[in-house]
Motif scaffolding. Structure first.
Motif, PDB file in Angstrom:
ATOM      1  N   CYS A 174      31.563  36.716  42.121  1.00  7.54           N
ATOM      2  CA  CYS A 174      30.568  35.690  41.964  1.00  7.54           C
ATOM      3  C   CYS A 174      29.462  35.901  42.779  1.00  7.54           C
ATOM      4  CB  CYS A 174      31.156  34.503  42.205  1.00  7.54           C
ATOM      5  SG  CYS A 174      32.498  33.935  41.309  1.00  7.54           S
ATOM      6  N   ASP A 175      28.164  35.637  42.467  1.00  9.55           N
ATOM      7  CA  ASP A 175      27.063  35.191  43.235  1.00  9.55           C
ATOM      8  C   ASP A 175      27.253  34.098  44.176  1.00  9.55           C
ATOM      9  OD1 ASP A 175      25.915  37.553  41.642  1.00  9.55           O
ATOM     10  OD2 ASP A 175      24.945  36.096  40.372  1.00  9.55           O
ATOM     11  N   ARG A 176      26.291  33.926  45.134  1.00 10.74           N
ATOM     12  CA  ARG A 176      26.267  32.873  46.194  1.00 10.74           C
ATOM     13  C   ARG A 176      25.007  31.912  45.845  1.00 10.74           C
ATOM     14  NH1 ARG A 176      30.370  32.884  49.710  1.00 10.74           N
ATOM     15  NH2 ARG A 176      31.537  34.884  49.783  1.00 10.74           N
ATOM     16  N   ASP A 177      25.305  30.913  46.091  1.00 11.72           N
ATOM     17  CA  ASP A 177      24.048  30.008  46.079  1.00 11.72           C
ATOM     18  C   ASP A 177      23.239  29.909  47.166  1.00 11.72           C
ATOM     19  OD1 ASP A 177      25.412  28.352  47.635  1.00 11.72           O
ATOM     20  OD2 ASP A 177      26.034  26.956  46.137  1.00 11.72           O
ATOM     21  N   GLU A 178      22.208  29.255  47.258  1.00 12.01           N
ATOM     22  CA  GLU A 178      21.210  28.937  48.509  1.00 12.01           C
ATOM     23  C   GLU A 178      22.106  28.546  49.650  1.00 12.01           C
ATOM     24  OE1 GLU A 178      21.263  25.386  45.950  1.00 12.01           O
ATOM     25  OE2 GLU A 178      20.215  27.889  45.670  1.00 12.01           O
ATOM     26  N   ASP A 179      23.200  27.913  49.597  1.00 14.05           N
ATOM     27  CA  ASP A 179      24.052  27.456  50.717  1.00 14.05           C
ATOM     28  C   ASP A 179      24.957  28.702  51.200  1.00 14.05           C
ATOM     29  OD1 ASP A 179      22.498  25.005  50.786  1.00 14.05           O
ATOM     30  OD2 ASP A 179      23.833  24.254  49.456  1.00 14.05           O
ATOM     31  N   GLY A 180      25.133  29.627  50.460  1.00 15.05           N
ATOM     32  CA  GLY A 180      26.098  30.631  50.673  1.00 15.05           C
ATOM     33  C   GLY A 180      27.475  30.563  50.128  1.00 15.05           C
ATOM     34  N   GLU A 181      27.544  29.369  49.096  1.00 14.09           N
ATOM     35  CA  GLU A 181      28.866  28.997  48.731  1.00 14.09           C
ATOM     36  C   GLU A 181      29.045  29.957  47.173  1.00 14.09           C
ATOM     37  OE1 GLU A 181      30.998  27.025  50.110  1.00 14.09           O
ATOM     38  OE2 GLU A 181      29.866  26.885  51.558  1.00 14.09           O
ATOM     39  N   LEU A 182      30.313  30.333  46.758  1.00 15.80           N
ATOM     40  CA  LEU A 182      30.474  31.015  45.611  1.00 15.80           C
ATOM     41  C   LEU A 182      29.877  30.351  44.384  1.00 15.80           C
ATOM     42  CD1 LEU A 182      33.746  32.670  46.194  1.00 15.80           C
ATOM     43  CD2 LEU A 182      31.614  33.509  46.114  1.00 15.80           C
ATOM     44  N   ASP A 183      29.262  30.819  43.379  1.00 18.83           N
ATOM     45  CA  ASP A 183      28.787  30.136  42.293  1.00 18.83           C
ATOM     46  C   ASP A 183      29.911  30.456  41.170  1.00 18.83           C
ATOM     47  OD1 ASP A 183      27.721  28.945  40.072  1.00 18.83           O
ATOM     48  OD2 ASP A 183      26.049  30.341  40.133  1.00 18.83           O
ATOM     49  N   PRO A 184      30.769  29.809  40.844  1.00 18.94           N
ATOM     50  CA  PRO A 184      31.772  30.258  39.692  1.00 18.94           C
ATOM     51  C   PRO A 184      31.181  30.525  38.592  1.00 18.94           C
ATOM     52  CG  PRO A 184      32.606  28.139  41.201  1.00 18.94           C
ATOM     53  CD  PRO A 184      31.174  28.468  41.350  1.00 18.94           C
ATOM     54  N   SER A 185      30.125  29.953  38.130  1.00 17.57           N
ATOM     55  CA  SER A 185      29.729  30.390  36.961  1.00 17.57           C
ATOM     56  C   SER A 185      28.980  31.466  36.629  1.00 17.57           C
ATOM     57  CB  SER A 185      28.314  29.266  36.458  1.00 17.57           C
ATOM     58  OG  SER A 185      27.106  29.420  37.369  1.00 17.57           O
ATOM     59  N   SER A 186      28.902  32.266  37.665  1.00 11.46           N
ATOM     60  CA  SER A 186      28.277  33.693  37.642  1.00 11.46           C
ATOM     61  C   SER A 186      29.444  34.785  37.791  1.00 11.46           C
ATOM     62  CB  SER A 186      27.659  33.942  38.955  1.00 11.46           C
ATOM     63  OG  SER A 186      28.124  34.027  40.118  1.00 11.46           O
ATOM     64  N   ALA A 187      30.811  34.190  37.611  1.00 10.70           N
ATOM     65  CA  ALA A 187      31.829  35.106  37.770  1.00 10.70           C
ATOM     66  C   ALA A 187      31.975  36.052  36.708  1.00 10.70           C
ATOM     67  CB  ALA A 187      33.257  34.223  37.680  1.00 10.70           C
ATOM     68  N   ARG A 188      32.110  37.389  37.098  1.00  8.57           N
ATOM     69  CA  ARG A 188      32.029  38.558  36.067  1.00  8.57           C
ATOM     70  C   ARG A 188      33.385  39.696  36.807  1.00  8.57           C
ATOM     71  NH1 ARG A 188      26.528  39.712  38.416  1.00  8.57           N
ATOM     72  NH2 ARG A 188      27.610  38.636  39.752  1.00  8.57           N
ATOM     73  N   TYR A 189      33.976  40.371  36.033  1.00  8.42           N
ATOM     74  CA  TYR A 189      35.159  41.177  36.417  1.00  8.42           C
ATOM     75  C   TYR A 189      34.734  42.371  36.886  1.00  8.42           C
ATOM     76  CZ  TYR A 189      39.870  42.734  36.738  1.00  8.42           C
ATOM     77  OH  TYR A 189      40.913  43.219  37.254  1.00  8.42           O
ATOM     78  N   LEU A 190      34.952  42.914  38.048  1.00  6.31           N
ATOM     79  CA  LEU A 190      34.657  44.273  38.494  1.00  6.31           C
ATOM     80  C   LEU A 190      35.579  45.387  38.016  1.00  6.31           C
ATOM     81  CD1 LEU A 190      32.932  45.862  40.296  1.00  6.31           C
ATOM     82  CD2 LEU A 190      34.706  45.489  42.209  1.00  6.31           C
ATOM     83  N   CYS A 191      35.178  46.479  37.124  1.00  4.00           N
ATOM     84  CA  CYS A 191      36.033  47.273  36.708  1.00  4.00           C
ATOM     85  C   CYS A 191      36.545  48.266  37.725  1.00  4.00           C
ATOM     86  CB  CYS A 191      35.089  48.128  35.664  1.00  4.00           C
ATOM     87  SG  CYS A 191      36.263  49.500  34.772  1.00  4.00           S
ATOM     88  N   GLU A 192      37.674  48.468  37.763  1.00  2.81           N
ATOM     89  CA  GLU A 192      38.406  49.237  38.964  1.00  2.81           C
ATOM     90  C   GLU A 192      38.098  50.694  38.680  1.00  2.81           C
ATOM     91  OE1 GLU A 192      42.885  50.285  37.604  1.00  2.81           O
ATOM     92  OE2 GLU A 192      42.720  48.116  38.348  1.00  2.81           O
ATOM     93  N   LEU A 193      37.772  51.104  37.396  1.00  5.47           N
ATOM     94  CA  LEU A 193      37.350  52.353  36.956  1.00  5.47           C
ATOM     95  C   LEU A 193      36.062  52.922  37.150  1.00  5.47           C
ATOM     96  CD1 LEU A 193      39.726  52.269  33.787  1.00  5.47           C
ATOM     97  CD2 LEU A 193      40.532  53.406  36.021  1.00  5.47           C
ATOM     98  N   CYS A 194      35.144  52.066  36.752  1.00  2.00           N
ATOM     99  CA  CYS A 194      33.710  52.600  36.950  1.00  2.00           C
ATOM    100  C   CYS A 194      33.000  51.756  37.713  1.00  2.00           C
ATOM    101  CB  CYS A 194      33.066  52.688  35.465  1.00  2.00           C
ATOM    102  SG  CYS A 194      32.838  51.002  34.532  1.00  2.00           S
ATOM    103  N   GLY A 195      33.417  50.495  38.161  1.00  2.00           N
ATOM    104  CA  GLY A 195      32.644  49.981  39.208  1.00  2.00           C
ATOM    105  C   GLY A 195      31.699  48.943  38.518  1.00  2.00           C
ATOM    106  N   ALA A 196      31.487  48.758  37.025  1.00  2.00           N
ATOM    107  CA  ALA A 196      30.534  47.897  36.506  1.00  2.00           C
ATOM    108  C   ALA A 196      31.062  46.530  36.185  1.00  2.00           C
ATOM    109  CB  ALA A 196      30.454  48.443  35.126  1.00  2.00           C
ATOM    110  N   LEU A 197      30.383  45.651  36.349  1.00  2.00           N
ATOM    111  CA  LEU A 197      30.682  44.263  36.263  1.00  2.00           C
ATOM    112  C   LEU A 197      30.763  43.938  34.815  1.00  2.00           C
ATOM    113  CD1 LEU A 197      28.471  42.519  39.232  1.00  2.00           C
ATOM    114  CD2 LEU A 197      30.861  43.022  39.127  1.00  2.00           C
TER     115      LEU A 197
END
Length: 190
Positions: A34-57
């Motif tokens: 997840c990306d972080r907002d301006e307060d440094g908190e995780l932004d759940p709406s930006s959740a993506r899955y990190l491929c363990e094989l190629c590293g793509a989101l």
């Protein structure tokens, strides 16, 4: 009978390699990023899955196509009895953002974290605390004088506390849950 322990593998839309969707990998790194907002908190709406094989989101929009192309793979293919494991990351009814939100609220204590780990991730929850050193425990054992029939592989004991005594029943357990009463003790005292 031991299970063949099947997991659902999905293809990455970027590299085509198959992998399981997991919350954390073997190195304890989170796979939902997840990306972080301006307060440094995780932004759940930006959740993506990190491929363990190629590293793509991987964007959540790819999940339905990935599920359609997924396949169950057995960890132990020679075993007769099938066993399946899956977690909420696969669910088409729960967004990855909702999974992250649930995790963030569950971090407030073990009573909230345990249901997240058990029910959302489908994993056993490990309690914090001291672990027993098996070697230390082994050195504390005492000889047991009761006769134990051939075939007993494990002994268990249960104690019933009464007002003036303890009543102890020792069972022996063998293959196929065969059991024997090994000993009944009454220990007087308050």
């Amino acid at each position: 009978q031991p299970l063949d322990q099947r997991y659902f593998f999905l293809p990455c839309p970027h590299c085509g390699g198959y992998q399981r969707l997991v919350w954390k990998d073997a190195q304890e790194r989170y796979r939902l990023i997840c990306d972080r907002d301006e307060d440094g908190e995780l932004d759940p709406s930006s959740a993506r899955y990190l491929c363990e094989l190629c590293g793509a989101l991987i964007e959540e929009g790819h999940r339905d196509a990935m599920l359609a192309a997924g396949e169950w793979r057995a960890t132990y293919p020679g075993r007769e009895t099938r066993g399946y494991h899956i977690n909420t990351l696969y669910s088409p009814f729960v967004t990855w953002a909702k999974v992250v939100e649930k995790f963030l609220t569950s971090r407030q204590g073990a009573s909230k974290l345990k249901p997240f780990v058990n029910l959302w991730l489908g994993l056993p929850f490990e309690e914090e605390g001291a672990e027993i050193d098996p070697e230390h425990l082994k050195h504390r054992r005492d000889p047991y004088g009761a006769e134990v029939p051939r075939g007993v592989g494990l002994l268990t004991a249960a104690a019933d506390v009464q007002g003036d005594r303890l009543e102890v029943l020792v069972w022996g357990w063998g293959v196929g849950e065969e059991s024997w009463v090994i000993e009944w003790l009454q220990i007087d005292g308050d």
